[in-house]
Each structure stands twice: as C-alpha cells, then as structure tokens.
Scaffold this motif. Structure first.
Motif, PDB file in Angstrom:
ATOM      1  N   PHE A  22       0.834  -1.210   0.000  1.00 19.58           N
ATOM      2  CA  PHE A  22       0.000   0.000   0.000  1.00 19.58           C
ATOM      3  C   PHE A  22       0.868   1.259   0.000  1.00 19.58           C
ATOM      4  O   PHE A  22       0.546   2.235  -0.678  1.00 19.58           O
ATOM      5  CB  PHE A  22      -0.972  -0.010   1.189  1.00 19.58           C
ATOM      6  CG  PHE A  22      -2.213  -0.801   0.907  1.00 19.58           C
ATOM      7  CD1 PHE A  22      -2.228  -2.186   1.092  1.00 19.58           C
ATOM      8  CD2 PHE A  22      -3.353  -0.182   0.422  1.00 19.58           C
ATOM      9  CE1 PHE A  22      -3.363  -2.927   0.797  1.00 19.58           C
ATOM     10  CE2 PHE A  22      -4.501  -0.928   0.133  1.00 19.58           C
ATOM     11  CZ  PHE A  22      -4.505  -2.296   0.331  1.00 19.58           C
ATOM     12  N   ALA A  23       1.958   1.219   0.764  1.00 21.45           N
ATOM     13  CA  ALA A  23       2.867   2.375   0.787  1.00 21.45           C
ATOM     14  C   ALA A  23       3.460   2.604  -0.597  1.00 21.45           C
ATOM     15  O   ALA A  23       3.606   3.738  -1.051  1.00 21.45           O
ATOM     16  CB  ALA A  23       3.976   2.150   1.813  1.00 21.45           C
ATOM     17  N   ILE A  38       3.552   6.674   3.391  1.00 21.33           N
ATOM     18  CA  ILE A  38       3.773   6.278   4.791  1.00 21.33           C
ATOM     19  C   ILE A  38       2.432   6.195   5.524  1.00 21.33           C
ATOM     20  O   ILE A  38       2.176   5.257   6.277  1.00 21.33           O
ATOM     21  CB  ILE A  38       4.745   7.259   5.492  1.00 21.33           C
ATOM     22  CG1 ILE A  38       6.139   7.067   4.882  1.00 21.33           C
ATOM     23  CG2 ILE A  38       4.763   7.040   6.998  1.00 21.33           C
ATOM     24  CD1 ILE A  38       7.265   7.740   5.606  1.00 21.33           C
ATOM     25  N   THR A  39       1.540   7.164   5.256  1.00 19.80           N
ATOM     26  CA  THR A  39       0.238   7.160   5.921  1.00 19.80           C
ATOM     27  C   THR A  39      -0.592   5.952   5.486  1.00 19.80           C
ATOM     28  O   THR A  39      -1.135   5.225   6.327  1.00 19.80           O
ATOM     29  CB  THR A  39      -0.540   8.461   5.588  1.00 19.80           C
ATOM     30  OG1 THR A  39       0.294   9.569   5.910  1.00 19.80           O
ATOM     31  CG2 THR A  39      -1.826   8.543   6.374  1.00 19.80           C
ATOM     32  N   LEU A  86      -1.617   2.926   8.068  1.00 23.39           N
ATOM     33  CA  LEU A  86      -3.037   2.684   8.371  1.00 23.39           C
ATOM     34  C   LEU A  86      -3.436   1.259   7.980  1.00 23.39           C
ATOM     35  O   LEU A  86      -4.142   0.577   8.733  1.00 23.39           O
ATOM     36  CB  LEU A  86      -3.924   3.698   7.640  1.00 23.39           C
ATOM     37  CG  LEU A  86      -3.896   5.125   8.202  1.00 23.39           C
ATOM     38  CD1 LEU A  86      -4.807   6.045   7.377  1.00 23.39           C
ATOM     39  CD2 LEU A  86      -4.319   5.141   9.667  1.00 23.39           C
ATOM     40  N   THR A  87      -2.972   0.813   6.809  1.00 23.78           N
ATOM     41  CA  THR A  87      -3.268  -0.555   6.377  1.00 23.78           C
ATOM     42  C   THR A  87      -2.812  -1.555   7.435  1.00 23.78           C
ATOM     43  O   THR A  87      -3.557  -2.449   7.835  1.00 23.78           O
ATOM     44  CB  THR A  87      -2.532  -0.868   5.048  1.00 23.78           C
ATOM     45  OG1 THR A  87      -2.903   0.103   4.078  1.00 23.78           O
ATOM     46  CG2 THR A  87      -2.873  -2.259   4.548  1.00 23.78           C
ATOM     47  N   PHE A 133      -5.040  -4.161   9.859  1.00 18.73           N
ATOM     48  CA  PHE A 133      -4.791  -5.606   9.905  1.00 18.73           C
ATOM     49  C   PHE A 133      -4.428  -6.057  11.318  1.00 18.73           C
ATOM     50  O   PHE A 133      -4.837  -7.120  11.776  1.00 18.73           O
ATOM     51  CB  PHE A 133      -3.687  -6.002   8.928  1.00 18.73           C
ATOM     52  CG  PHE A 133      -4.210  -6.246   7.551  1.00 18.73           C
ATOM     53  CD1 PHE A 133      -4.752  -7.472   7.205  1.00 18.73           C
ATOM     54  CD2 PHE A 133      -4.173  -5.237   6.601  1.00 18.73           C
ATOM     55  CE1 PHE A 133      -5.259  -7.683   5.944  1.00 18.73           C
ATOM     56  CE2 PHE A 133      -4.681  -5.447   5.331  1.00 18.73           C
ATOM     57  CZ  PHE A 133      -5.217  -6.670   4.997  1.00 18.73           C
ATOM     58  N   ASN A 134      -3.648  -5.248  11.989  1.00 24.39           N
ATOM     59  CA  ASN A 134      -3.181  -5.570  13.328  1.00 24.39           C
ATOM     60  C   ASN A 134      -4.347  -5.691  14.308  1.00 24.39           C
ATOM     61  O   ASN A 134      -4.301  -6.475  15.263  1.00 24.39           O
ATOM     62  CB  ASN A 134      -2.196  -4.496  13.805  1.00 24.39           C
ATOM     63  CG  ASN A 134      -1.361  -4.963  14.967  1.00 24.39           C
ATOM     64  OD1 ASN A 134      -0.972  -6.130  15.015  1.00 24.39           O
ATOM     65  ND2 ASN A 134      -1.098  -4.074  15.897  1.00 24.39           N
TER      66      ASN A 134
END
Ligand code: CTP
Ligand code: MG
Length: 173
Positions: free
Chosen positions: A17-18, A61-62, A66-67, A71-72
């Motif tokens: 994603f980054a 980076i954002t 966030l992704t 997931f975490n």
C-alpha cells in the motif's frame, strides 16, 4: 510452508500500500513538490527526479501505516509492535527513493523501467527495516522469501499495468 507464505503476504501488505498509493494520491491532490527540489547531483542529472515527491512520501507512509494498523486490529500477533507497519512503510519509501537515486545515476530518466529494482527494491528495504528494528520476522525462511519476491514482482507488474489502463500512469510498468 503455505501458512508461512500467507503470514508473509499479510505482513508485507503495508509495504504494498505504501508503494502503490503515492501514484494515485498525488494525482488526486493535484500538487507535488519534488523531494530533491529540482537539484542535480555531481553527474549533472537530477538527484531523484520529479517522480519522488514530498506529498507522495507522506501519502505512502500514511497509507501503509493505516493498512497495517487495521490488519493488526483483526490479526493479533501479525506484527511484533504496533510501530511495525510504520517501520515497514518507512522502509518501503526509503527503498523506493534509493531506487530512483540509483536509476538517475545509471542515466535512466524518471519513469523508465529498471527491472528487478522497481519491483523488489522496496520489498528488500521494508524487510531490512523491520528486521533491524525487531529481528527477522517469524515466517522468514529462504523458500518463503523466494515465493514472496516472486508474488511481489508479479503483483507489481499487474497493478502497474492496471493503473496504466485506468489512466493513472503514463507507462504500463
Ligand atoms: N510518487 C511520488 N512520490 C514518491 C513516490 C511516488 O509522488 N515518493 C508518485 C509519482 O507521481 C510517481 C508515481 O508515484 O510518478 C509512481 O512511482 P514510481 O514508479 O516509483 O516513480 P517513477 O515516476 O517511475 O520514477 P522513477 O523512475 O524515479 O522510479
Ligand atoms: Mg516507475
């Protein structure tokens, strides 16, 4: 083996994603400030070129962080720390910037392909950053790494081609 590969893919999603979000994000906000501010290196070529911008860096980076945090929240123990998605994203963007630096030194104009470097440089840096911060990820072994690299390269080529078809990128790679 398969379980480790699935863990590896989930783990590395923030890096994807980054890596992918800046192209879309910079287009949406419609402004961009080159990180090198137009400056040239000793060889007379741009240090990084117009493809590496401050806005892209922050968006990458954002989006990656966030992704990973999302997931975490669903898969506990995916990351060693809630900071790990940020570190993976920072590694991704560093690898991407480093890749452009190398491409410019090789005389490749912004947007020209560098097979291997374009697809895997960011992955190598993301893994390096998280390994330096927290040690090697649990799933890491030679075979998983080879499969992860192959899947990443294939996905990178596929999504870039898709972005080209959708008019988000001017080259299909
Ligand atoms: N991008 C950005 N800032 C970054 C990274 C990417 O603005 N730090 C945006 C740029 O619009 C860039 C696009 O995402 O054109 C695609 O990224 P990439 O393929 O890495 O850049 P290229 O334009 O191919 O440039 P380079 O040859 O330097 O890789
Ligand atoms: Mg490119």
């Amino acid at each position: 083996m398969l379980e480790e590969l699935i863990q590896a893919i989930l783990f590395i999603l923030p890096a994807y994603f980054a890596n992918a979000s800046p192209a879309v994000g910079v287009r949406l906000i419609g402004r961009s400030t080159p990180l090198d501010r137009g400056a040239k290196a000793w060889d007379g070529r741009r240090i990084l070129g117009n493809g590496k911008t401050l806005e892209g860096l922050l968006i990458g980076i954002t989006a990656g962080t966030l992704t990973g945090l999302i997931f975490n929240a669903f898969i506990s123990s995916l990351y060693r720390s809630p900071l790990e998605p940020l570190i993976l994203s920072a590694g991704t963007m560093t690898g991407d910037i480093f890749g452009s630096f190398i491409k410019r030194r090789l005389g490749l104009e912004r947007g020209r392909p560098a097979p291997g470097l374009d697809q895997l440089g960011f992955l190598a840096f993301a893994l390096l950053f998280s390994t330096l911060a927290f040690g090697p990820p649990r799933w890491l072994n030679t075979l998983t790494l080879i499969f992860l690299a192959a899947i990443t390269a294939a996905l990178h080529l596929g999504t870039n081609y898709l972005a080209y078809i959708l008019g988000l990128k001017s080259e299909p790679y």
